[in-house]
Design a protein around this motif. Structure first.
Motif, PDB file in Angstrom:
ATOM      1  N   ARG A   8       0.836  -1.201   0.000  1.00 43.81           N
ATOM      2  CA  ARG A   8       0.000   0.000   0.000  1.00 43.81           C
ATOM      3  C   ARG A   8       0.874   1.256   0.000  1.00 43.81           C
ATOM      4  O   ARG A   8       1.312   1.720   1.052  1.00 43.81           O
ATOM      5  N   ASP A  53      -4.003  -3.163   8.372  1.00 41.71           N
ATOM      6  CA  ASP A  53      -5.318  -2.660   7.969  1.00 41.71           C
ATOM      7  C   ASP A  53      -5.555  -1.287   8.595  1.00 41.71           C
ATOM      8  O   ASP A  53      -5.959  -0.337   7.916  1.00 41.71           O
ATOM      9  N   ASP A  88      -5.404   2.963   6.734  1.00 40.78           N
ATOM     10  CA  ASP A  88      -6.457   3.993   6.678  1.00 40.78           C
ATOM     11  C   ASP A  88      -5.907   5.319   7.200  1.00 40.78           C
ATOM     12  O   ASP A  88      -6.178   6.380   6.648  1.00 40.78           O
TER      13      ASP A  88
HETATM   14 MN    MN Z   1      -9.128  -1.610   5.643  1.00 39.39          MN
END
Ligand code: MN
Ligand code: NAD
Ligand code: IPM
Length: 348
Positions: free
Chosen positions: A102, A243, A247
């Motif tokens: 990411r 996770d 964000d």
């Molecule tokens: Mn997520």
């Protein structure tokens, strides 16, 4: 034999469908030698006929396609989220896509919610373990629904799983000219899992003497990402922490609408998707930001060796941001389709 790449496309639910339409538009405009095959695996289909993904779906994807592009999965009409688990987590787990990459890049100062933060201050990549941890959903319940209820949710960490994602992060750093890999955990509390991550990280760091190895506890990382994002190059962490921090990292880039990702197993069919979900309140209104999906498609092209097409799409996204042809989440006033048209115009 044609060397055109075959892409499986799963638009999914809600805004997933809208942002993927724009990503396909942009890839087509770039002239990349790819062919798309769409699959309607989604909440609509699940509610219609009770199916999520066919039994042989994962083998078919691995066998017949070079990459997969996903929009988002999740719909309030399926409160159990069973279809999203079977399709999205199914791909990650059953296709063993162990590295969730990411990238975190601020394209323009105006998009960052922090004061005086410039594009050069936010430019790092989070590598999230993608096949283990609490996501394996191992655990149990006892005396459910009574005042004595007990619930357990195991955090599974295998030596193989930890080792391969940490190695991936070091190799990624080397390949992208990055100087540092920072591992983040909560080993001050989670003694066993943290201990494994600590030992494996130390061993791997020894094999990459050209890359600096650093460690930070994940709570302190959240603070540091907001206060001094400039210090990061590559961050590697487990599934759940990854996770959560991605964000937070998305906010540094302008929000979830800007964040892209790849779910990768080197040498195998890998999957690319924006970090955001199906955003039900925005669905069907032509207001969702398609740039995360478009940048995910560019990541996919780069992964397939179509670097020049990927670079052109990235440059077109940057030009679109600089021209402020943006959706509402970024303070703009044009729609999903119009942003897609703008990016497509720049690449064609
Ligand atoms: Mn997520
Ligand atoms: P979400 O990412 O859908 O939305 C979170 C917030 O970000 C909302 O305020 C939303 O409006 C905003 N947002 C997200 N994407 C945007 C975009 N492209 N443009 C503008 N604003 C955007 O997360 P959620 O609300 O927690 O979840 C909604 C559903 O999506 C749930 O069913 C969840 O499980 C699912 N989900 C799926 C994925 C995935 O498929 N990879 C990822 C996250 C959430
Ligand atoms: C993500 C999402 C998923 C996750 C959900 C939808 C299962 O939040 O891709 O970040 O938790 O990994």
């Amino acid at each position: 034999m044609s060397d055109r790449k075959k892409i499986a496309v799963v638009p999914g639910d809600g805004i997933g469908k809208e942002v993927i339409a724009e990503a396909l538009k942009v890839v087509r405009a770039s002239g990349a030698p790819v062919d798309f095959t769409e699959f309607d695996w989604s909440a609509d289909r699940y509610l219609r006929d009770g199916t999520t993904i066919p039994d042989d779906g994962f083998q078919m994807l691995a066998r017949d396609f070079d990459a997969i592009l996903v929009g988002a999965l999740g719909d309030p009409r399926v409160p159990s989220n069973i279809h999203a688990k079977e399709i999205l987590l199914g791909m990650r787990f059953k296709m063993d896509l162990y590295a969730n990459v990411r990238p975190v890049r601020l394209l323009d100062e105006s998009l960052c919610p922090l004061k005086n933060v410039k594009p050069e201050d936010v430019n790092f990549t989070i590598v999230r373990e993608n096949t283990e941890g609490v996501y394996m959903d191992m655990g149990g319940a006892f005396k459910q629904g009574t005042p004595d209820e007990v619930a357990t949710q195991e955090d599974i960490n295998t030596r193989k799983g930890v080792e391969r994602v940490i190695r991936y992060a070091f190799e990624y750093a080397r390949r992208h000219g990055r100087k540092k890999v920072l591992m983040s955990d909560k080993s001050n509390v989670m003694t066993y899992a943290g201990g494994l991550w600590q030992r494996v990280f130390k061993e791997a760091a020894g094999e990459f003497p050209d890359i600096a190895a650093q460690h930070i506890f994940v709570d302190a990382l959240c603070l540091a990402m907001v206060r001094e994002p400039r210090q990061f190059d590559v961050i590697v962490t487990n599934n759940m922490f990854g996770d959560i921090i991605t964000d937070l990292a998305a906010a540094l880039q302008g929000g979830l609408g800007m964040a892209a990702s790849g779910n990768i197993h080197p040498g195998r069919t890998s999957m690319f998707e924006p970090v955001h979900g199906s955003a039900p309140p925005l669905a069907g209104k032509n207001v969702a930001n398609p740039l995360g999906a478009i940048q995910s498609a560019a990541m996919m092209l780069a992964h397939l060796g179509l670097q020049q097409h990927a670079d052109r799409i990235d440059a077109a996204v940057l030009a679109t941001v600089r021209a402020r042809q943006l959706t509402q989440d970024l303070g703009g006033s044009i729609g999903t389709k119009e942003v897609g048209d703008w990016v497509a115009k720049q690449v064609s």
